[in-house]
Design a protein around this motif. Structure first.
Motif, PDB file in Angstrom:
ATOM      1  N   SER A  27       1.057  -0.825  -0.008  1.00  0.00           N
ATOM      2  CA  SER A  27      -0.032   0.372  -0.138  1.00  0.00           C
ATOM      3  C   SER A  27       0.615   1.644   0.155  1.00  0.00           C
ATOM      4  O   SER A  27       1.830   0.960   0.459  1.00  0.00           O
ATOM      5  CB  SER A  27      -0.784   0.042   1.064  1.00  0.00           C
ATOM      6  OG  SER A  27      -0.428  -0.059   2.482  1.00  0.00           O
ATOM      7  N   ILE A  28       0.684   2.411  -0.625  1.00  0.00           N
ATOM      8  CA  ILE A  28       0.695   3.954  -0.795  1.00  0.00           C
ATOM      9  C   ILE A  28       0.860   4.163   0.685  1.00  0.00           C
ATOM     10  O   ILE A  28      -0.708   4.900   1.145  1.00  0.00           O
ATOM     11  CB  ILE A  28       0.511   4.215  -1.551  1.00  0.00           C
ATOM     12  CG1 ILE A  28       1.091   3.692  -2.889  1.00  0.00           C
ATOM     13  CG2 ILE A  28       1.102   5.850  -1.454  1.00  0.00           C
ATOM     14  CD1 ILE A  28       0.020   4.483  -4.495  1.00  0.00           C
ATOM     15  N   PRO A  29       1.386   4.653   2.023  1.00  0.00           N
ATOM     16  CA  PRO A  29       1.481   5.364   2.640  1.00  0.00           C
ATOM     17  C   PRO A  29       0.781   6.702   2.900  1.00  0.00           C
ATOM     18  O   PRO A  29       1.503   7.438   1.907  1.00  0.00           O
ATOM     19  CB  PRO A  29       3.400   5.853   3.566  1.00  0.00           C
ATOM     20  CG  PRO A  29       3.727   4.670   2.270  1.00  0.00           C
ATOM     21  CD  PRO A  29       3.225   4.392   1.078  1.00  0.00           C
ATOM     22  N   SER A  30       0.066   6.564   3.593  1.00  0.00           N
ATOM     23  CA  SER A  30      -1.621   8.253   3.522  1.00  0.00           C
ATOM     24  C   SER A  30       0.015   9.272   3.480  1.00  0.00           C
ATOM     25  O   SER A  30      -0.758  10.516   3.129  1.00  0.00           O
ATOM     26  CB  SER A  30      -2.076   8.419   4.900  1.00  0.00           C
ATOM     27  OG  SER A  30      -1.491   8.162   5.531  1.00  0.00           O
ATOM     28  N   GLY A  31       0.460   9.627   3.990  1.00  0.00           N
ATOM     29  CA  GLY A  31       1.718  10.040   4.524  1.00  0.00           C
ATOM     30  C   GLY A  31       2.532  10.585   3.157  1.00  0.00           C
ATOM     31  O   GLY A  31       2.689  12.226   2.609  1.00  0.00           O
ATOM     32  N   PHE A  32       2.401  10.182   2.107  1.00  0.00           N
ATOM     33  CA  PHE A  32       3.109  10.364   0.726  1.00  0.00           C
ATOM     34  C   PHE A  32       1.966  10.964   0.178  1.00  0.00           C
ATOM     35  O   PHE A  32       2.532  11.830  -0.477  1.00  0.00           O
ATOM     36  CB  PHE A  32       3.441   8.643  -0.092  1.00  0.00           C
ATOM     37  CG  PHE A  32       3.934   8.995  -1.012  1.00  0.00           C
ATOM     38  CD1 PHE A  32       4.800   9.722  -1.267  1.00  0.00           C
ATOM     39  CD2 PHE A  32       2.468   8.867  -2.266  1.00  0.00           C
ATOM     40  CE1 PHE A  32       4.982   9.554  -2.933  1.00  0.00           C
ATOM     41  CE2 PHE A  32       3.520   8.813  -3.710  1.00  0.00           C
ATOM     42  CZ  PHE A  32       3.987   9.200  -4.102  1.00  0.00           C
ATOM     43  N   LEU A  33       0.587  10.346   0.392  1.00  0.00           N
ATOM     44  CA  LEU A  33      -0.919  11.414  -0.676  1.00  0.00           C
ATOM     45  C   LEU A  33      -0.286  13.047  -0.546  1.00  0.00           C
ATOM     46  O   LEU A  33      -1.035  13.266  -1.688  1.00  0.00           O
ATOM     47  CB  LEU A  33      -1.384  10.500  -0.474  1.00  0.00           C
ATOM     48  CG  LEU A  33      -1.930   9.425  -0.495  1.00  0.00           C
ATOM     49  CD1 LEU A  33      -3.119   8.732  -0.211  1.00  0.00           C
ATOM     50  CD2 LEU A  33      -1.146   8.817  -1.989  1.00  0.00           C
TER      51      LEU A  33
END
Length: 127
Positions: A27-33
């Motif tokens: 999954s893609i970390p929410s902080g990255f978004l």
């Protein structure tokens, strides 16, 4: 943390296409978004932006498939961004500006080791 003031990026030919490619493992970390969205909006000030995100294991397969898609769309630039990296929103424009100034075929940001003592990862390649 307050963002440092930087000089404005020189105007780049807005007809050029940049393909932002994100190979993901899991999954893609929410902080990255948050940073990713800011990066996209800033890049759209200078380029026609295409986005490619692919989850694949191993990640090198995702990178190869993503680069194939960028080549198929006729992108002028590709920008790989791993989902565990957060960069300043003007990164793409600054890298393109550096390429133009130095007449370079490729540029990269500076990365640091993930473990202490966090030395910069610098390699020199001669082609």
């Amino acid at each position: 943390m307050e963002e440092r003031k930087r000089p404005e990026v020189k105007i780049i030919d807005k007809r050029q296409k940049v393909h932002i490619l994100v190979p993901a493992y899991g999954s893609i970390p929410s902080g990255f978004l948050n940073g990713f969205v800011a990066l996209i909006f800033e890049a759209q000030r200078h380029f026609i932006v295409k986005i490619g995100i692919m989850e694949c294991n191993p990640v090198d397969e995702a990178r190869n498939k993503l680069i194939d898609s960028a080549l198929a769309t006729g992108s002028d630039y590709v920008f790989f961004l791993d989902s565990d990296v957060i960069c300043p929103k003007d990164t793409i424009a600054r890298l393109a500006e550096t390429m133009a100034e130095k007449n370079a075929d490729m540029v990269s940001g500076l990365y640091f080791q993930k473990n202490k003592p966090y030395y910069p990862v610098i390699r020199e390649y001669k082609f």
